[in-house]
Design an enzyme around this catalytic site. Sequence first.
Site, mmCIF file in Angstrom:
data_model
loop_
_atom_site.group_PDB
_atom_site.id
_atom_site.type_symbol
_atom_site.label_atom_id
_atom_site.label_comp_id
_atom_site.label_asym_id
_atom_site.label_seq_id
_atom_site.Cartn_x
_atom_site.Cartn_y
_atom_site.Cartn_z
ATOM 1 N N HIS A 164 0.840 -1.204 0.000
ATOM 2 C CA HIS A 164 0.000 0.000 0.000
ATOM 3 C C HIS A 164 0.873 1.252 0.000
ATOM 4 O O HIS A 164 1.848 1.342 0.757
ATOM 5 C CB HIS A 164 -0.927 0.001 1.222
ATOM 6 C CG HIS A 164 -2.080 0.934 1.071
ATOM 7 N ND1 HIS A 164 -1.971 2.286 1.334
ATOM 8 C CD2 HIS A 164 -3.348 0.723 0.657
ATOM 9 C CE1 HIS A 164 -3.133 2.861 1.102
ATOM 10 N NE2 HIS A 164 -3.986 1.942 0.687
ATOM 11 N N PRO A 165 0.536 2.235 -0.845
ATOM 12 C CA PRO A 165 1.398 3.420 -1.009
ATOM 13 C C PRO A 165 1.241 4.491 0.052
ATOM 14 O O PRO A 165 1.861 5.547 -0.052
ATOM 15 C CB PRO A 165 0.959 3.952 -2.380
ATOM 16 C CG PRO A 165 -0.497 3.579 -2.461
ATOM 17 C CD PRO A 165 -0.580 2.223 -1.812
ATOM 18 N N CYS A 166 0.458 4.228 1.108
ATOM 19 C CA CYS A 166 0.186 5.288 2.085
ATOM 20 C C CYS A 166 1.440 5.778 2.806
ATOM 21 O O CYS A 166 1.466 6.910 3.307
ATOM 22 C CB CYS A 166 -0.856 4.814 3.098
ATOM 23 S SG CYS A 166 -0.357 3.373 4.066
ATOM 24 N N LYS A 167 2.502 4.939 2.882
ATOM 25 C CA LYS A 167 3.707 5.344 3.601
ATOM 26 C C LYS A 167 4.889 5.640 2.673
ATOM 27 O O LYS A 167 5.993 5.914 3.148
ATOM 28 C CB LYS A 167 4.107 4.261 4.606
ATOM 29 C CG LYS A 167 3.090 4.077 5.724
ATOM 30 C CD LYS A 167 3.594 3.085 6.765
ATOM 31 C CE LYS A 167 2.601 2.941 7.907
ATOM 32 N NZ LYS A 167 3.101 1.983 8.932
#
Length: 216
Positions: A164-167
């Site tokens: 997931h690209p959230c971080k």
Amino acid sequence: MEEDDFFGEKTFQNHCAEFIKHSQHIGDGWEWRTSKDCSDGYMCKTHVQIKNEMVVSHPGTSADVQTCLPMEEALELPPDDFEVTETAAATEVIKYEYHVLYSCSYQVPVLYFRASVSDGRPLALKDMWQGVPECYKARLEQGPWDTITQQEHPILGQPFFVLHPCKTNEFMTPVLKNSRKINRNFNYITSWLSLVGPVVGLNLPLSYARAASQGE
């Protein structure tokens, strides 16, 4: 990339093109694909790994009871109270697929991946985790590697695992700032894949970093 620039889709494509150019130069297998149904494209690579194991049979046991060990461990078995009567090499072929897409929501690249054995059976995430080198596991168990989920590939419509690209911005910002500080050429895809790739068995040759720093 200038300091005020965000990582837009056009910049993503340019950095992918530079990355693929070097990949073609060293024969690393990365390519750019587009879909017939939409204008979006993605960078991808397929890697086949052959995993060898030694199947060790012991006297006094059923023919169905055998011990499967990695090849290097089987060759280093210590003497024991029993005698090995039969050994054979068991080969497992695993196909890994890595896809790099652009996230319009987060404005960063996203790594989609999956793996399957020769009969087409997909590997679960825990199976893929077993292939991660021990030297990485302690570090990877502490974020940002704890955000791996399974979801539909936005272009292919097939199930893939995704980091997931959230971080991504959180751990890439210091890398980008350091490159600017020392006035070094920077390829976002190279630096990002060098950080996220090892968790799923994807290790970049060092020549990518050299090519990026030299602006090749």
